[in-house]
Structure formats: C-alpha cells, structure tokens
Design an enzyme around this catalytic site. Structure first.
Site, short mmCIF file in Angstrom:
data_model
loop_
_atom_site.label_atom_id
_atom_site.label_comp_id
_atom_site.label_asym_id
_atom_site.label_seq_id
_atom_site.Cartn_x
_atom_site.Cartn_y
_atom_site.Cartn_z
CG ASP A 120 -0.93 -23.48 33.43
OD1 ASP A 120 -1.00 -24.40 33.72
OD2 ASP A 120 -0.59 -22.94 32.30
CD GLU A 142 5.29 -22.12 34.80
OE1 GLU A 142 3.99 -22.69 34.55
OE2 GLU A 142 5.86 -23.04 34.72
CD GLU A 156 -4.70 -25.73 30.71
OE1 GLU A 156 -5.39 -25.10 29.73
OE2 GLU A 156 -4.63 -27.03 31.00
CG HIS A 230 -1.71 -32.34 27.65
ND1 HIS A 230 -0.31 -32.42 27.45
CD2 HIS A 230 -2.10 -31.56 28.61
CE1 HIS A 230 -0.05 -31.29 27.97
NE2 HIS A 230 -1.03 -30.80 28.76
NE ARG A 232 -9.33 -30.04 30.39
CZ ARG A 232 -10.25 -31.01 31.04
NH1 ARG A 232 -11.64 -30.91 30.77
NH2 ARG A 232 -9.97 -31.80 31.95
CG HIS A 263 -2.25 -36.99 28.87
ND1 HIS A 263 -3.43 -36.95 29.71
CD2 HIS A 263 -1.48 -35.85 29.58
CE1 HIS A 263 -3.31 -36.25 30.78
NE2 HIS A 263 -2.41 -35.50 30.76
C1 UD1 Z 1 -4.18 -31.26 33.31
C2 UD1 Z 1 -4.21 -29.75 33.49
C3 UD1 Z 1 -3.24 -29.03 32.33
C4 UD1 Z 1 -1.88 -29.77 32.34
C5 UD1 Z 1 -1.96 -31.28 32.07
C6 UD1 Z 1 -0.63 -31.98 32.30
C7 UD1 Z 1 -6.19 -28.80 34.15
C8 UD1 Z 1 -7.54 -28.28 33.94
N1 UD1 Z 1 -5.44 -29.17 33.39
O1 UD1 Z 1 -4.72 -31.43 32.01
O2 UD1 Z 1 -2.92 -27.90 32.56
O3 UD1 Z 1 -1.00 -29.36 31.27
O4 UD1 Z 1 -2.84 -31.69 33.09
O5 UD1 Z 1 -0.83 -33.43 32.10
O6 UD1 Z 1 -5.65 -28.65 35.27
N2 UD1 Z 1 -5.57 -39.62 33.98
C9 UD1 Z 1 -5.41 -40.79 34.58
N3 UD1 Z 1 -4.11 -40.95 35.26
C10 UD1 Z 1 -3.47 -39.84 35.29
C11 UD1 Z 1 -3.64 -38.40 34.64
C12 UD1 Z 1 -5.00 -38.45 34.34
O7 UD1 Z 1 -6.02 -41.68 34.23
O8 UD1 Z 1 -2.31 -40.10 36.11
C13 UD1 Z 1 -7.14 -39.39 33.25
C14 UD1 Z 1 -8.27 -39.32 33.95
O9 UD1 Z 1 -9.29 -39.96 33.55
C15 UD1 Z 1 -8.54 -38.07 33.99
C16 UD1 Z 1 -8.04 -37.41 32.59
O10 UD1 Z 1 -7.01 -38.19 32.23
O11 UD1 Z 1 -9.89 -37.58 34.08
C17 UD1 Z 1 -7.86 -35.90 32.35
O12 UD1 Z 1 -7.04 -35.47 33.33
P1 UD1 Z 1 -7.23 -33.88 33.82
O13 UD1 Z 1 -6.67 -33.50 34.91
O14 UD1 Z 1 -8.78 -33.59 33.87
O15 UD1 Z 1 -6.98 -32.99 32.48
P2 UD1 Z 1 -5.40 -33.30 31.74
O16 UD1 Z 1 -5.94 -33.13 30.22
O17 UD1 Z 1 -4.71 -34.24 32.10
#
Ligand code: UD1
Length: 402
Positions: A120, A142, A156, A230, A232, A263
């Site tokens: 999702d 899933e 999601e 983590h 939103r 996270h």
């Molecule tokens: C995302 C998914 C969520 C999932 C989660 C698992 C969406 C909208 N959300 O949320 O469904 O449960 O991943 O972790 O698809 N970042 C890094 N390095 C990484 C990962 C993240 O620096 O390896 C930072 C980046 O600044 C990024 C921020 O985390 O901008 C947020 O990542 P994002 O993919 O926007 O959403 P998640 O909150 O991680």
C-alpha cells in the site's frame, strides 16, 4: 451480476494468453520501500527458481534509499532498473510524479507479461498505474486490507483501494482480505488467498540463526520495549505523546529499557530525539537490518509500533504488540489476542503497558505464538497462480488456511 464478473475475468486472462509462446515470461516486480522489499523478496526468489518459465525483472523506485538497500543486500537482489526517486522530505506528490515518469520510461523499453506490486505504499499504487497506462496485466500482492477510513492510514488506505481497482490478479493474504475484495465486487476467480509473504521472509531470516555481535545489536538481556513508528497520521503531536508515554514508563519501571528503531524520516527523528535523547535507559538506534531486527522482535518484552508489517511478524514470534494507531487493517492478530490497539494517548499507553508489565497472566495470554497471516508458502502460491493465469498450469493453487 455474476455472469458479468466472470466475463470480466476471462477477458483479462484471454488477453494475457493471446500471443503467448513457450518463452520465459518476463515478470516485472516494482517496489520502493523497506516493507515492500521484505515482502517482495520471497516472490522474486520463487520466480527465479523457475528460470525456464520466468524471467524476473526487478524495478526499484527507491522511494527509500538506505532502508531499501539493506533488504536488497540481505536477499541478494540486484535491481535491473533503479529509479532512485528519494529526496529529503519528499512530498507525496513528488514521489508519485517522479516514480510514474521513471516507470513510464522503463515500461516503454521493457514490455513485461505481468507487473507485480505489493502492499500500500506510493510505489505500489504508482507501479500499478504505470502498468495500466501501458495496458499490462497487474498482480497485487497483499490485496484486500481495509480500514474503511480513507485517512487512516494516510495515504496507504487509498493506495490499496486504488491499486485494487487497477489490478487483474489479487493475492489476498487471508480469508478476511478476500471477503473485503468480494464485497467490492472483485470477481472471485481473480482472487487467490495465499497467506502473507512476510511469513516466508521471516522464516528464511529466522533460519539463518542468531546474529553475531558485528550486527551492531545492543545487549538483549532483561526487559525491554521495542519501538518503531513512522505513520504520517502520527506526525507531530501524536508522536510526541507516544514519546512522553515512553519516558513515563521508564521512570515508573527502574529495570525497564527502551530500544527505539528510529525511522530515517526527518519529521519522525526531530520529535523522537527531542523528547527521548539523553535518557540513560533509552537507546535510540538507526533502523537495524532486517535480520537483526527480527532478533530484536523475538527478544523484546513488548513491541509498540504503528507499523503494519510488525503486526504480522510479531504474532508468529510470540511477542505481544501494542498498536499506536486508532484503526488497523489487520484484525486477525487482534482477534488472536496477541495484538492490541491502544492509540496515541499518553495516559492510555502508560496504563496498557504498565498492566502487561505487572500482570503476568495478562502478559502470558498475549505472548502465545499464533500465525494468522501465513504458513511460509505464500510465494509458492503466488507463482502457481501466475502459472495458472498464463495457462502454464491447469490448476489453481490451494488456498491458505483451508
Ligand atoms: C513509507 C510508506 C509507508 C510505509 C513506510 C515504511 C508511502 C506514502 N509511505 O513511509 O506506507 O509503511 O514507508 O517505512 O509510501 N528516508 C531516508 N532514507 C530511507 C528512507 C526514508 O532518508 O531509506 C527519509 C527521506 O527523507 C524521505 C522520508 O524518509 O523523504 C520519508 O519517506 P517516505 O517514503 O516519504 O515515507 P515513509 O514515511 O517512509
């Protein structure tokens, strides 16, 4: 109504079968975040195990960079295409647009027989949308999880609903998920109840045995809470309430330690470090690799999380989970008694955790290992369903749980 649904299904299958040869089928998997990678890895391995029949093509959006790469290394997956879309503090629209453009470029070059997406995340929905724009069949792994609240979890819940409307094959992990899809008039023939692939991944990693000291794991003796957040919808005040509750608990129980896998999202990090940093019994750690994380989950006294995947993994490990959310799309663990929804209210969290730390019977009732989410055979069933869809096998896989 029934006749029409059936017609819809045979049409998707007929189109897939048209022009088929005996050459290996190119099956494209698209994913971008850590949980998608964990749950897609066993499917890629199962496809690889039949080289005469399948040619797996792996595309990562890399919506997550570091957290995705860890999982790719663990499962020995080298992406064929890496879109590298992640940017610091990316907005949902930015991820969507960048991933869609990247996937569109790849799909213009490669024409797979099927595109598989998982879960999702934004990468899931965008993967399905890009495949739809190229009129390619789509398999959703899933499928059928629902909260019925459009904004919980955000985004999601809508990602999975939109993916459902685009998909041709729906791999529902459980009978409950299947029933959700049937209620939305998805044809029964297009749904396969497979179990969740996370259990396949978990078994593989657990079988690899305990992790050596180099894995960077802290001391795991004594009682500790393992925390991962983590979501939103928990950004800002709810996250702050959670952290304040954790501080209260450390103050109340002198032997208790906290291990917080923070996270990489900077929005989460600011609040967690702001409230928790410096407490002598709070260890704030970078997200560990999946293998060591499984070990942490196994050894934890209690897990507090807003994650979906952990709600599926922990019941199999016999570790009680308190879910820091208002709703869950995974009611099976709650029904089995190993998972409890507690929300994000500071006082409520303190009460619930204190109860489990002081009442041994209540704790024992929650710490029974159950496995409502899978039996380790989900990827095999998914691959068999794909073979059936493409006329390479005449039988549908048996359903998980029957
Ligand atoms: C995302 C998914 C969520 C999932 C989660 C698992 C969406 C909208 N959300 O949320 O469904 O449960 O991943 O972790 O698809 N970042 C890094 N390095 C990484 C990962 C993240 O620096 O390896 C930072 C980046 O600044 C990024 C921020 O985390 O901008 C947020 O990542 P994002 O993919 O926007 O959403 P998640 O909150 O991680």
């Amino acid at each position: 109504m029934r006749a029409r649904r059936h017609h819809h299904d045979t049409l998707a299958r007929k189109q897939a079968l048209a022009g088929m040869t005996d050459a290996p089928l190119a099956i494209m998997t698209v994913f971008g975040t850590r949980p998608e990678a964990v749950k897609m890895a066993p499917v890629i391995q199962a496809l690889r195990a039949r080289p005469g029949e399948f040619r797996p093509i792996t595309v990562v959006t890399a919506q997550h960079r570091e957290m995705l790469d860890q999982v790719l290394r663990l499962f020995h997956i080298m992406p064929d295409h890496d879109l590298n879309v992640m940017q610091p503090e990316q907005s949902l629209a930015e991820i969507t647009v960048r991933a869609l453009e990247g996937l569109d470029r790849v799909l213009r070059e490669v024409r797979p027989a099927l595109v598989l997406v998982q879960g999702d995340a934004s990468s899931t929905f965008v993967g399905a949308l890009a495949a739809f724009y190229h009129s390619l069949p789509i398999g959703h792994i899933e499928a059928g999880l629902r909260t019925s609240n459009k904004y919980h979890p955000f985004p999601e819940e809508m990602n999975r609903r939109m993916t459902t409307s685009l998909a041709d094959l729906h791999f529902a992990p459980t009978a409950w998920a299947r029933d959700n899809l049937l209620r939305e008039a998805i044809p029964r023939d297009a749904i396969y109840v497979t179990g969740n692939t996370v259990i396949d991944a978990l078994r593989q990693v657990a079988a690899a045995g305990p992790f050596p000291p180099e894995a960077g794991l802290p001391d795991l003796d004594g009682r500790f809470l393992l925390v991962e957040t983590h979501r939103r919808e928990n950004w800002g005040d709810p996250q702050r309430q959670i952290c304040l509750a954790l501080r209260d608990l450390l103050d109340r129980f002198a032997d208790l330690r906290l291990i917080f896998s923070v996270h990489r999202n900077p929005v989460v990090r600011r609040v967690v470090y702001g409230v928790m940093e410096g407490h002598p019994r709070a260890l704030l750690m970078e997200p560990p690799d999946y293998g060591p994380f499984v070990q942490l989950m196994t050894r934890a006294t209690l897990i507090l999380t807003d994650s979906g995947g952990i709600q599926e993994e922990a019941p199999a490990l016999g570790t009680p989970v308190l879910v820091l959310r208002q709703t869950t799309e995974r009611p099976e663990g709650v029904a089995a008694g190993t998972v409890r929804l507690v929300g994000t209210d500071r006082e409520r969290i303190v009460v619930e955790v204190s109860h489990l730390l002081t009442d041994q019977d209540a704790y024992r009732r929650m710490a029974t290992a159950v496995n409502p989410y899978g039996d380790g055979q989900a990827s095999r069933r998914i691959v068999e369903a794909i073979r059936y869809f493409f006329g390479r096998s005449s039988t549908r896989p048996e359903e998980f749980g029957t």
